[in-house]
Design a protein around this motif. Structure first.
Motif, PDB file in Angstrom:
ATOM      1  N   LYS A 156     -27.772 -28.099  10.912  1.00  0.00           N
ATOM      2  CA  LYS A 156     -26.807 -27.242  10.089  1.00  0.00           C
ATOM      3  C   LYS A 156     -26.746 -25.498  11.266  1.00  0.00           C
ATOM      4  O   LYS A 156     -27.364 -26.101  12.085  1.00  0.00           O
ATOM      5  N   ALA A 157     -25.238 -25.020  10.892  1.00  0.00           N
ATOM      6  CA  ALA A 157     -24.523 -24.465  11.964  1.00  0.00           C
ATOM      7  C   ALA A 157     -24.340 -23.279  11.843  1.00  0.00           C
ATOM      8  O   ALA A 157     -25.149 -22.750  10.341  1.00  0.00           O
ATOM      9  N   CYS A 158     -25.326 -22.010  12.728  1.00  0.00           N
ATOM     10  CA  CYS A 158     -25.271 -21.501  12.445  1.00  0.00           C
ATOM     11  C   CYS A 158     -24.894 -20.118  13.450  1.00  0.00           C
ATOM     12  O   CYS A 158     -24.195 -20.738  14.497  1.00  0.00           O
ATOM     13  N   PHE A 159     -24.175 -18.976  13.324  1.00  0.00           N
ATOM     14  CA  PHE A 159     -23.188 -17.591  15.184  1.00  0.00           C
ATOM     15  C   PHE A 159     -24.352 -16.416  14.537  1.00  0.00           C
ATOM     16  O   PHE A 159     -24.810 -16.228  13.394  1.00  0.00           O
ATOM     17  N   GLN A 172     -26.345 -18.294   8.672  1.00  0.00           N
ATOM     18  CA  GLN A 172     -26.310 -19.202   8.620  1.00  0.00           C
ATOM     19  C   GLN A 172     -25.463 -20.462   7.626  1.00  0.00           C
ATOM     20  O   GLN A 172     -25.173 -19.171   6.704  1.00  0.00           O
ATOM     21  N   ILE A 173     -24.820 -20.789   8.186  1.00  0.00           N
ATOM     22  CA  ILE A 173     -23.470 -21.401   7.550  1.00  0.00           C
ATOM     23  C   ILE A 173     -23.854 -22.150   6.130  1.00  0.00           C
ATOM     24  O   ILE A 173     -24.785 -23.216   7.037  1.00  0.00           O
ATOM     25  N   THR A 174     -23.091 -22.493   5.090  1.00  0.00           N
ATOM     26  CA  THR A 174     -23.057 -23.213   3.881  1.00  0.00           C
ATOM     27  C   THR A 174     -22.385 -23.649   3.667  1.00  0.00           C
ATOM     28  O   THR A 174     -21.476 -22.253   3.611  1.00  0.00           O
ATOM     29  N   ARG A 175     -22.271 -25.161   3.254  1.00  0.00           N
ATOM     30  CA  ARG A 175     -20.829 -25.006   2.386  1.00  0.00           C
ATOM     31  C   ARG A 175     -21.342 -24.885   0.872  1.00  0.00           C
ATOM     32  O   ARG A 175     -20.344 -25.060   0.098  1.00  0.00           O
ATOM     33  N   ALA A 176     -22.198 -24.264   0.338  1.00  0.00           N
ATOM     34  CA  ALA A 176     -21.742 -24.431  -1.167  1.00  0.00           C
ATOM     35  C   ALA A 176     -20.984 -22.910  -1.460  1.00  0.00           C
ATOM     36  O   ALA A 176     -20.904 -21.853  -0.829  1.00  0.00           O
ATOM     37  N   PRO A 177     -20.184 -23.129  -2.318  1.00  0.00           N
ATOM     38  CA  PRO A 177     -19.810 -22.129  -2.667  1.00  0.00           C
ATOM     39  C   PRO A 177     -20.377 -20.656  -3.416  1.00  0.00           C
ATOM     40  O   PRO A 177     -21.471 -21.206  -3.550  1.00  0.00           O
TER      41      PRO A 177
END
Length: 375
Positions: A156-159, A172-177
């Motif tokens: 899982k990606a975060c920045f 934290q990046i999510t792909r959920a719309p």
């Protein structure tokens, strides 16, 4: 009789009211007077101090150094614990020493290295201390490429900002719309990738972010006390697993922290954080200042702020070892007083105001404190 020690904390975190409490509750009953400055009249550190002033706004780092030197001279400051503009202040250490003030802060070289997380990771990796994979990104294409590489590896990606402190800007990046699911409950760190990409694309300036995998718990913050001789006096780890906190002296955490503290001139109090990546501890961050949770070491019988002040005054406390490790605990909030009168901002052409006296608790703010868990 030992003279009173005059300590100044500039614009600092609210949790440092506990730092101040511990200085006053020192084992030798040494008299300590604390001066505090801040830009927020409701900061609890102003109420906890013996004297307090508003800090001027909008000063450049160089102008702030001049302001700080004047404060030390006028207030008779023996030890200055700088947070705001720490890098500029430590670069002028000799001038503060000439004024009779010791800076309770690392070397200028150490502050410069660890101010930027990319520089820190590169330097730390070169001496064999593991770091997580990372990408420095400035635009949407670099952001998407980094996220896709991490996701391809099952992460899982975060920045977070490449330069920053206290977890500010972490997402934290999510792909959920984006949906009502993001609006239920309390705000969280999750942000849909498409919204982040759009924001970066529409930004007037490039971002400066570090994209990394979401690291696993436990998170271990090692509080270190290191002398100006580069020899460490204390290293104790505080563990975090969800809400549960604890302590550790395991060498898997303490050994790399000692290497960093002694090898990079992290004099006095520093905080070195680790998390897990593929079942291995990796460096998360290095704070060149006392941690907000440093007071939690009191649950191990330690008064780290006082030991640091002793070092600054040339009174070496020797090796600081916890007499016991406290039980697991959690952190809850509690009220602290604020000053009953606002501190008016002082202009350069106005006469100096008298110090503000002790606080009258007519209002309160919430500050975290440690409480043991019933196990």
């Amino acid at each position: 009789m030992l003279s009173c020690v005059r300590v100044w904390l500039n614009r600092t975190y609210a949790e440092n009211v506990f730092f101040m409490d511990q200085l006053r509750r020192n084992p030798g009953d040494r008299a300590v007077e604390i001066h505090a400055t801040h830009g927020d009249p409701d900061s609890p550190v102003l109420a906890a101090a013996d004297t307090a002033e508003f800090e001027p706004e909008g000063l450049s780092p160089a102008a702030y150094v001049e302001y700080a030197l004047d404060q030390c001279a006028r207030r008779g400051i023996d030890v200055f614990v700088p947070r705001l503009h720490q890098e500029a202040i430590v670069a002028h250490r000799a001038e503060f020493e000439a004024a009779g003030t010791v800076l309770l802060a690392p070397t200028a070289e150490a502050v410069a290295v660890f101010r930027d997380k990319v520089t820190a990771y590169q330097v730390v990796q070169s001496i064999g201390i593991p770091v997580p994979p990372w990408w420095r990104v400035a635009n949407e294409d670099e952001l998407v490429a980094a996220v896709e590489q991490l996701e391809a590896g099952g992460h899982k990606a975060c920045f977070k900002p490449a330069a920053g402190a206290g977890g500010v800007g972490f997402r934290q990046i999510t792909r959920a719309p984006f949906s009502l699911a993001h609006l239920s409950g309390f705000p969280g760190p999750y942000v849909p990738l498409d919204l982040v990409v759009r924001a970066v694309r529409e930004a007037e300036e490039p971002v400066d972010w570090l994209v990394m995998p979401r690291l696993e718990e436990p998170e271990v913050s090692v509080d270190c006390l290191t002398g100006p001789d580069n020899l460490i006096r204390m290293a104790v780890g505080r563990t975090k697993n969800g809400r549960r906190r604890g302590f550790t002296l395991h060498e898997r955490w303490l050994e790399p922290a000692r290497r960093l503290a002694e090898g990079f001139g992290l004099h006095y109090l520093s905080n070195i954080q680790f998390r897990m990546y593929r079942d291995e501890p990796v460096l998360l961050d290095v704070n060149t200042r006392p941690a907000g949770g440093l007071h939690q070491l009191s649950l191990c019988g330690l008064n780290a702020p006082w030991a640091a002040l002793q070092l600054a005054l040339g009174e070496d406390p020797g090796e600081v070892v916890p007499p016991f490790l406290g039980t697991d605990y959690t952190v809850v909030s509690g009220p602290r007083p604020v000053r009953s009168l606002s501190l008016p901002r002082q202009r350069d052409d106005e006469p100096e105001q008298a110090p503000v006296g002790p606080a009258v608790p007519v209002a309160a703010v919430e500050v975290g404190s440690a409480q043991a868990l019933p196990l």
